[in-house]
Design an enzyme around this catalytic site. Sequence first.
Site, PDB file in Angstrom:
ATOM      1  N   GLU A 165     -36.842 -19.076 -13.452  1.00  0.00           N
ATOM      2  CA  GLU A 165     -37.214 -18.072 -14.394  1.00  0.00           C
ATOM      3  C   GLU A 165     -36.206 -17.305 -14.508  1.00  0.00           C
ATOM      4  O   GLU A 165     -36.085 -16.582 -15.968  1.00  0.00           O
ATOM      5  CB  GLU A 165     -38.495 -17.225 -13.659  1.00  0.00           C
ATOM      6  N   ASP A 235     -33.825 -25.417 -15.191  1.00  0.00           N
ATOM      7  CA  ASP A 235     -33.764 -26.422 -14.018  1.00  0.00           C
ATOM      8  C   ASP A 235     -32.239 -26.385 -13.325  1.00  0.00           C
ATOM      9  O   ASP A 235     -32.175 -25.941 -12.191  1.00  0.00           O
ATOM     10  CB  ASP A 235     -34.320 -27.604 -14.135  1.00  0.00           C
TER      11      ASP A 235
END
Length: 519
Positions: A165, A235
């Site tokens: 995030e 990621d």
Amino acid sequence: MWQGATKSAHRRELSDCDPVSGVMPAKYNSVISIRTLLLSGIVALLFGITSQSLAANDIRLPDIGNPSGNVLTPAQEKRLGRAFMRSIRSSLPVIQDPLLSAYIQSLGERIVQANENASGGFQFFLIDAQQVNAFAGPGGHIGVYAGLITTTESESELASVLAHEVAHVTQKHLVRTYDAVQTMSLPAAAVAIAAIAIGAATDNPDMALAAATGVQAGMMQREINFTRSHEEEADSIGIKTLAEAGFDPTAMPVFFSRMGKASRLYDNGKLPEFLRTHPVTTNRIADAYGRAGTFPYRQRADSLDYHLARERLRVMAFKDPREGIDFYSKSLNDGRYRNEEAHRYGYVLSLIGNRQYEQAREQLERLTRESPEQVEYLVAGSDLEKLSGDPQAGLEILKTGLKTHPANYPLTIYYAQALLDIGQPQKVIPLLEQQLQGRPDSVLAYKLLAQAAGDSGRGSEGHGYLAEYYYLIGDLKSALNHLETALRDRDLSYYESARMAARLKEIRQEKEDLEAREK
Ligand SMILES: [Zn+2]
């Protein structure tokens, strides 16, 4: 007249915030406000699916980035972020529990410090719902559902979602969302972005948007769909951040993989919208394993704080403390636990909840022998003293704790509450005013300040604090009412009166901006 009435009203509000559950009572989310009305459709939608979302197949992964720094100045983004939070508070059960809030914030800060592109203050907060999800909004506000914490099997797994995030924020992945709402006033844009975040966390972003903004939802939805390249980037940066922060970088693919397995149990035709567009594919998992493999393997023991936060959440989820007593006495007896101390802590909280103070004391003593300075134990000890009839002893525990942990947020909040309990409200105001410097959005601090001012006979100040409290939970109408009441007080100093009048003007303007959007 007001004073007596508000005094007891404050008492009532505060007594709802019991030290174990500490969650904002539901009634604060039901206060009628423009935003609440706007978002009521979404709230229903959200809670409609919450009952099913405990199922293991709830695997939507986090998302929603943030508006671009290219479009907004840092100051504008900060304002947008705070408006976003008010909108979130008015529509989701944001957890105010000081211990849990402090935990997620400190874990988040470790991640932020390890991400070389992260700057400015990030605010992490918890939502009391069982979804396995997280989302990021403007101004570095990152929401984490309680269900995510209880689903993770290690602290590194939880950290991996936060790192993902934070990367969406630092890479400015939500630029296009801001483009879609840039014709709106700032408060209306904040509501729309909050609705998108909530919509993404539910299964129906289109409906959420339509309900909240009346704009062409389908159009905006296309604008915010996350591209595969954004996910890959989040990621990849997330894994690097994990390694830098000293967590296990393979935790991300391990968590994805477990979620992916759960998703295959799902009938594909019924997959939530969010998952259909952002699946945890074998490719994504393989890529994440590949990237994690480039960092040295690192076995990392979970912190005690992580385990205590999980058990605190578990205790809050029990409907009756006796369920907790059954659960923990069995697990401790059979040795079925991942962390013995944390289970004993859960046992202590359940015993306190069931008023078995003597047994709670015995168990707590075993814990404090091991870790005498653990903040969770100090708070439980203080609570235990208070409930068994010695509030002064309870206060002393917190006071001593603050010497070892100066300005610690949970200790300060509980200490302020303890001072109010023994009738020393005057000391509370400077203490909490100072705390607000670092946490200007602490709903609990404003609530306690309002009570402290009321108890000290400083009625108009009390109204001023209550106005800020209502403002933070997105109830602008009540905020304005309290400011108007405060301004009628003729004893108000010139300075205070000017300050409150300016605040009144500001909030009125914001309310008008929102209403203009509704038409
Ligand atoms: Zn993502």
